[in-house]
Scaffold this motif. Structure first.
Motif, PDB file in Angstrom:
ATOM      1  N   GLU A  70       0.828  -1.197   0.000  1.00  0.00           N
ATOM      2  CA  GLU A  70       0.000   0.000   0.000  1.00  0.00           C
ATOM      3  C   GLU A  70       0.868   1.254   0.000  1.00  0.00           C
ATOM      4  O   GLU A  70       1.988   1.254   0.498  1.00  0.00           O
ATOM      5  CB  GLU A  70      -0.921  -0.011   1.222  1.00  0.00           C
ATOM      6  N   THR A  71       0.325   2.333  -0.546  1.00  0.00           N
ATOM      7  CA  THR A  71       1.039   3.603  -0.644  1.00  0.00           C
ATOM      8  C   THR A  71       0.485   4.583   0.379  1.00  0.00           C
ATOM      9  O   THR A  71      -0.732   4.776   0.462  1.00  0.00           O
ATOM     10  CB  THR A  71       0.893   4.192  -2.057  1.00  0.00           C
ATOM     11  N   SER A  72       1.359   5.186   1.140  1.00  0.00           N
ATOM     12  CA  SER A  72       0.948   6.132   2.165  1.00  0.00           C
ATOM     13  C   SER A  72       0.687   7.495   1.552  1.00  0.00           C
ATOM     14  O   SER A  72       1.516   8.036   0.826  1.00  0.00           O
ATOM     15  CB  SER A  72       2.028   6.239   3.238  1.00  0.00           C
ATOM     16  N   SER A  73      -0.498   8.046   1.857  1.00  0.00           N
ATOM     17  CA  SER A  73      -0.805   9.396   1.387  1.00  0.00           C
ATOM     18  C   SER A  73      -0.141  10.456   2.250  1.00  0.00           C
ATOM     19  O   SER A  73       0.024  11.609   1.844  1.00  0.00           O
ATOM     20  CB  SER A  73      -2.328   9.610   1.393  1.00  0.00           C
ATOM     21  N   ASN A  74       0.253  10.068   3.454  1.00  0.00           N
ATOM     22  CA  ASN A  74       0.864  11.011   4.384  1.00  0.00           C
ATOM     23  C   ASN A  74       2.388  11.063   4.256  1.00  0.00           C
ATOM     24  O   ASN A  74       3.034  11.945   4.809  1.00  0.00           O
ATOM     25  CB  ASN A  74       0.489  10.615   5.820  1.00  0.00           C
ATOM     26  N   GLY A  75       2.979  10.088   3.533  1.00  0.00           N
ATOM     27  CA  GLY A  75       4.429   9.970   3.448  1.00  0.00           C
ATOM     28  C   GLY A  75       5.146  11.195   2.920  1.00  0.00           C
ATOM     29  O   GLY A  75       6.116  11.665   3.546  1.00  0.00           O
ATOM     30  N   PRO A  76       4.711  11.757   1.776  1.00  0.00           N
ATOM     31  CA  PRO A  76       5.416  12.932   1.252  1.00  0.00           C
ATOM     32  C   PRO A  76       5.417  14.119   2.219  1.00  0.00           C
ATOM     33  O   PRO A  76       6.421  14.829   2.344  1.00  0.00           O
ATOM     34  CB  PRO A  76       4.651  13.256  -0.032  1.00  0.00           C
ATOM     35  N   LYS A  77       4.280  14.337   2.920  1.00  0.00           N
ATOM     36  CA  LYS A  77       4.226  15.435   3.882  1.00  0.00           C
ATOM     37  C   LYS A  77       5.158  15.183   5.068  1.00  0.00           C
ATOM     38  O   LYS A  77       5.835  16.087   5.551  1.00  0.00           O
ATOM     39  CB  LYS A  77       2.793  15.622   4.377  1.00  0.00           C
ATOM     40  N   LEU A  78       5.155  13.940   5.547  1.00  0.00           N
ATOM     41  CA  LEU A  78       6.054  13.599   6.651  1.00  0.00           C
ATOM     42  C   LEU A  78       7.514  13.790   6.254  1.00  0.00           C
ATOM     43  O   LEU A  78       8.332  14.296   7.035  1.00  0.00           O
ATOM     44  CB  LEU A  78       5.821  12.152   7.093  1.00  0.00           C
ATOM     45  N   LEU A  79       7.837  13.389   5.029  1.00  0.00           N
ATOM     46  CA  LEU A  79       9.207  13.536   4.560  1.00  0.00           C
ATOM     47  C   LEU A  79       9.622  15.001   4.540  1.00  0.00           C
ATOM     48  O   LEU A  79      10.712  15.361   5.013  1.00  0.00           O
ATOM     49  CB  LEU A  79       9.345  12.926   3.167  1.00  0.00           C
ATOM     50  N   GLN A  80       8.771  15.862   4.016  1.00  0.00           N
ATOM     51  CA  GLN A  80       9.090  17.287   3.964  1.00  0.00           C
ATOM     52  C   GLN A  80       9.207  17.896   5.358  1.00  0.00           C
ATOM     53  O   GLN A  80      10.088  18.726   5.614  1.00  0.00           O
ATOM     54  CB  GLN A  80       8.027  18.036   3.152  1.00  0.00           C
ATOM     55  N   ALA A  81       8.344  17.454   6.272  1.00  0.00           N
ATOM     56  CA  ALA A  81       8.407  17.980   7.636  1.00  0.00           C
ATOM     57  C   ALA A  81       9.701  17.558   8.328  1.00  0.00           C
ATOM     58  O   ALA A  81      10.304  18.333   9.080  1.00  0.00           O
ATOM     59  CB  ALA A  81       7.200  17.488   8.428  1.00  0.00           C
ATOM     60  N   ILE A  82      10.143  16.347   8.067  1.00  0.00           N
ATOM     61  CA  ILE A  82      11.401  15.875   8.656  1.00  0.00           C
ATOM     62  C   ILE A  82      12.578  16.673   8.103  1.00  0.00           C
ATOM     63  O   ILE A  82      13.496  17.057   8.839  1.00  0.00           O
ATOM     64  CB  ILE A  82      11.585  14.370   8.383  1.00  0.00           C
ATOM     65  N   LEU A  83      12.550  16.936   6.800  1.00  0.00           N
ATOM     66  CA  LEU A  83      13.654  17.659   6.177  1.00  0.00           C
ATOM     67  C   LEU A  83      13.693  19.124   6.599  1.00  0.00           C
ATOM     68  O   LEU A  83      14.768  19.729   6.665  1.00  0.00           O
ATOM     69  CB  LEU A  83      13.555  17.561   4.655  1.00  0.00           C
ATOM     70  N   GLN A  84      12.533  19.711   6.878  1.00  0.00           N
ATOM     71  CA  GLN A  84      12.481  21.131   7.237  1.00  0.00           C
ATOM     72  C   GLN A  84      12.691  21.375   8.726  1.00  0.00           C
ATOM     73  O   GLN A  84      12.920  22.511   9.149  1.00  0.00           O
ATOM     74  CB  GLN A  84      11.130  21.708   6.803  1.00  0.00           C
ATOM     75  N   ASN A  85      12.619  20.315   9.520  1.00  0.00           N
ATOM     76  CA  ASN A  85      12.727  20.463  10.971  1.00  0.00           C
ATOM     77  C   ASN A  85      14.185  20.662  11.386  1.00  0.00           C
ATOM     78  O   ASN A  85      15.059  19.886  11.024  1.00  0.00           O
ATOM     79  CB  ASN A  85      12.145  19.213  11.654  1.00  0.00           C
ATOM     80  N   LYS A  86      14.439  21.706  12.137  1.00  0.00           N
ATOM     81  CA  LYS A  86      15.777  22.002  12.641  1.00  0.00           C
ATOM     82  C   LYS A  86      15.682  22.278  14.141  1.00  0.00           C
ATOM     83  O   LYS A  86      14.842  23.064  14.570  1.00  0.00           O
ATOM     84  CB  LYS A  86      16.390  23.205  11.931  1.00  0.00           C
ATOM     85  N   PHE A  87      16.528  21.633  14.907  1.00  0.00           N
ATOM     86  CA  PHE A  87      16.518  21.848  16.350  1.00  0.00           C
ATOM     87  C   PHE A  87      17.866  21.453  16.932  1.00  0.00           C
ATOM     88  O   PHE A  87      18.710  20.850  16.250  1.00  0.00           O
ATOM     89  CB  PHE A  87      15.388  21.048  17.011  1.00  0.00           C
ATOM     90  N   ARG A  88      18.052  21.786  18.181  1.00  0.00           N
ATOM     91  CA  ARG A  88      19.279  21.454  18.897  1.00  0.00           C
ATOM     92  C   ARG A  88      19.067  20.159  19.663  1.00  0.00           C
ATOM     93  O   ARG A  88      18.262  20.089  20.584  1.00  0.00           O
ATOM     94  CB  ARG A  88      19.640  22.571  19.866  1.00  0.00           C
ATOM     95  N   GLY A  89      19.747  19.091  19.263  1.00  0.00           N
ATOM     96  CA  GLY A  89      19.612  17.806  19.918  1.00  0.00           C
ATOM     97  C   GLY A  89      20.771  17.527  20.849  1.00  0.00           C
ATOM     98  O   GLY A  89      21.666  18.363  21.043  1.00  0.00           O
ATOM     99  N   LEU A  90      20.777  16.350  21.421  1.00  0.00           N
ATOM    100  CA  LEU A  90      21.868  15.971  22.316  1.00  0.00           C
ATOM    101  C   LEU A  90      23.188  15.846  21.566  1.00  0.00           C
ATOM    102  O   LEU A  90      24.261  16.081  22.122  1.00  0.00           O
ATOM    103  CB  LEU A  90      21.533  14.644  23.003  1.00  0.00           C
ATOM    104  N   SER A  91      23.143  15.463  20.277  1.00  0.00           N
ATOM    105  CA  SER A  91      24.359  15.295  19.490  1.00  0.00           C
ATOM    106  C   SER A  91      24.822  16.578  18.821  1.00  0.00           C
ATOM    107  O   SER A  91      25.854  16.596  18.160  1.00  0.00           O
ATOM    108  CB  SER A  91      24.135  14.227  18.413  1.00  0.00           C
TER     109      SER A  91
END
Length: 627
Positions: free
Chosen positions: A355-376
């Motif tokens: 099956e193909t996820s309809s939410n996948g492309p949006k999730l991918l873009q949100a992951i790529l645009q997310n910037k934050f200060r992590g432990l590493s």
């Protein structure tokens, strides 16, 4: 009035509790698959980090309307098993993100499944450059590319003046991926790769030993090791056994081993004495220290039978990856998420019915645009992988290690961070293999191989070249000025040149015919080089090339030196003969008398007086009076 306030406060508290419970019950779940090799150190470490990340994230963001649901699977360090688990997660659990897998070879096929189902695949351990977002658009690397460290390695090679380097890597996608990039940057710093040593992942102790003996027969003594943790442990133990961790050798480890240096067995760590390692640098913070304490306690609970482990960068990247996915899920939401099933055909296999996820492309873009200060450190996946930051260079000494410097893209090598780049690059002193403080030359005389044949013959002037034959060993020995110049030139080379002297028989009279024949032997390839007091003549230049002359030719006279210094007080009288001195004095007196008489006859009162006064005036006039 007070009773009414108390009732209102109780009602407000009840409403808030009900609202929180309702929000938690109504929180939408986003299913995430996690594929790890749970039998490995990195897999066990990552599982603890992932669990803590889930707890910490939702403890901070209590009101988020989405919540991740993790489905952790064991790849058992097998590519087929990892692919099978990924298909199961996609088919039966409709996961919208897959975290992992752990190995680069596993990530290639699973990322293709992600492309087909539009499900992002995020790996914080797959570092091979062969994984490209150009061919795998749904693959995100929450770690650094292996090729990011090759510039750091090349800078060290250049700093220490090495001219040849042999890469030693495992025969996997992870091992092979870095090599083209490494060879290219080494060529940029004028270092060549004469040989590449490939070690099969299933190599036995005997196979590794045979390969090490092969490396010992070569001249190069600088090696870059790029292997997985398990294979590298066995490799370095065998390297120590065959004597390749002694003085004269230099070993550079990539971050695949260095990042796990604290998890190495003491016997392996002892075998690494003198080696240099490159690892991703994580700044020390209080938040990191507090997390490390909690992580240690949780790891002991999760793995009660395992020895304690020290948290490393892979555990931190696993923690930050969960936060990145959780942020993206909260931003996109899953209210309208659906999975579209393709039209199934008869006798179709499971891959065709994914099956193909309809939410996948949006999730991918949100992951790529997310910037934050992590432990590493700073988490920025906009280029589908972490950006190059800072590498730390360590030196294994005893049962531990110490920093010898850092590398950044801006300043390259430096002893300390946040320092402006110096005109010359330096690192802290290194304790090399064999507990040596002398930088390895990078070359050695091989156990077997052809030596440089140096032709020599006794000169008519033995001070230049004198050749003797050792009657016991049969070896040719040469001494003299020309021999000293040659040997000093060889010492100044950045690599070792094995050579041996070969005697050329002559009439021992130093005739030109002898030297013509001597030089002609180079043309006949009997000798690689000849040394001696050889004059550069026109006819000889047809057969051999000459160095620039290092002695001045010409004719000189040698005479004894005699001390002719005269210490007589009257030495100042020597420039003139006695007659010349007598004539000068007479002329001097004559001039003074004439001038005095003329001034006296002219009634000049200044010349009258006592005789000493008149003599003084006479001397004065004889010197200063103008004619």
């Amino acid at each position: 009035m007070e009773l009414q306030n108390v009732i209102m406060l109780l009602l407000l508290t009840i409403n808030l509790a009900v609202a929180q419970n309702t929000s938690r019950e109504e929180a939408q779940e986003l299913h995430v698959g996690v594929i790890l090799d749970l039998g490995s150190i990195v897999g066990k470490m990552a599982r603890t980090s992932v669990s803590l990340a889930m707890e910490d994230f939702y403890a901070v963001h209590r009101n988020y309307s989405t919540k991740l649901v993790l489905h952790i699977r064991d790849s058992m360090s097998d590519d087929v098993q990892a692919a099978s688990q990924a298909i199961d997660l996609l088919e039966n659990y409709n996961v919208e993100v897959i975290i992992g897998p752990q190995k680069s070879s596993q990530a290639i096929f699973i990322s293709k499944l992600g492309n087909k189902s539009h499900v992002p695949v995020i790996s914080f351990t797959a570092t091979s450059p062969s994984l490209s977002s150009k061919t795998l658009p749904y693959f995100v690397r929450a770690t650094i590319n292996d090729s990011a460290q090759v510039n750091c390695i090349a800078s060290m090679v250049k700093t220490y003046g090495w001219r040849e380097v042999v890469p030693i890597y495992e025969d996997t996608d992870y091992g092979r991926g870095i090599i083209p990039y490494l060879v290219d940057v080494l060529q940029e710093v004028d270092a060549r790769v004469p040989y590449q040593s490939v070690i099969p992942l299933s190599a036995t102790s005997e196979q590794i030993t045979l390969e090490l003996y092969k490396l010992m027969t070569m001249q190069t003594t600088v090696f870059v090791v790029h292997m997985s943790f398990t294979l590298a442990s066995l490799f370095f133990i065998k390297a120590r056994e065959v004597g390749m961790m002694n003085k004269g050798y230099a070993w550079i480890m990539t971050d695949g081993v260095t990042n796990l240096i604290d998890s190495l067995n003491p016997s392996v760590l002892e075998s690494l004495n003198g080696a240099i390692g490159v690892e991703f640098y994580v700044p020390k913070t209080k938040e990191l220290d507090d997390f490390a304490m909690r992580w240690n306690m949780r790891f002991q609970i999760d793995n009660p039978t395992d020895p304690p482990l020290k948290l490393n960068i892979f555990g931190l990247w696993g923690y930050d990856t969960i936060w990145a996915v959780a942020h993206a899920a909260a931003k996109v939401g899953i209210a309208n998420a659906t999975f579209q099933k393709p039209g199934a055909t008869r006798n179709s296999i499971s891959l065709e019915t994914l099956e193909t996820s309809s939410n996948g492309p949006k999730l991918l873009q949100a992951i790529l645009q997310n910037k934050f200060r992590g432990l590493s450190g700073n988490i920025d996946l906009s280029n589908r992988q972490l950006q190059i930051s800072t590498f730390r260079i360590i030196n294994v000494v005893g049962k531990g290690w110490r920093d010898i410097g850092f590398w950044t893209a801006q300043n390259e090598l430096s002893q300390h961070l946040n320092k402006t780049r110096q005109a010359t690059t330096h690192l802290n002193p290194v304790i090399w293999p064999g507990e040596s403080i002398e930088i390895p030359r990078g070359f050695k005389i091989p156990v077997s191989g052809k030596k440089l044949q140096v032709g020599v013959c006794t000169s008519g002037y033995p001070e230049f070249v004198k050749v003797e034959k050792d009657h016991i060993t049969g070896a040719t020995k040469a001494i003299g000025f020309s021999v000293d110049v040659f040997e000093e030139a060889v010492k100044r080379l950045p690599y070792a040149v094995p050579y041996e002297y070969v005697l050329f028989s002559t009439k021992d009279d130093g005739s030109a015919e002898d030297y013509n024949d001597f030089v002609y032997q180079v043309y006949l390839e009997k000798y690689d080089i000849v040394i001696g007091d050889i004059t550069i003549r026109y006819n000889r230049t047809f057969y051999a090339d000459f160095t620039l002359p290092y002695t001045e030719s010409g004719i000189a006279m040698v005479v004894p030196v005699r001390d002719s210094i005269n210490k007589n007080t009257w030495i100042f009288l020597k420039p003139l003969e006695p007659g010349m001195w007598f004539g000068s004095i007479v002329f001097f007196i004559y001039t003074g008398v004439v001038v005095l008489i003329l001034e006296f006859l002219g009634n000049n009162e200044n010349v009258r007086g006592p005789i000493p006064r008149q003599l003084g005036i006479m001397i004065f006039f004889s010197i200063f009076e103008e004619s």
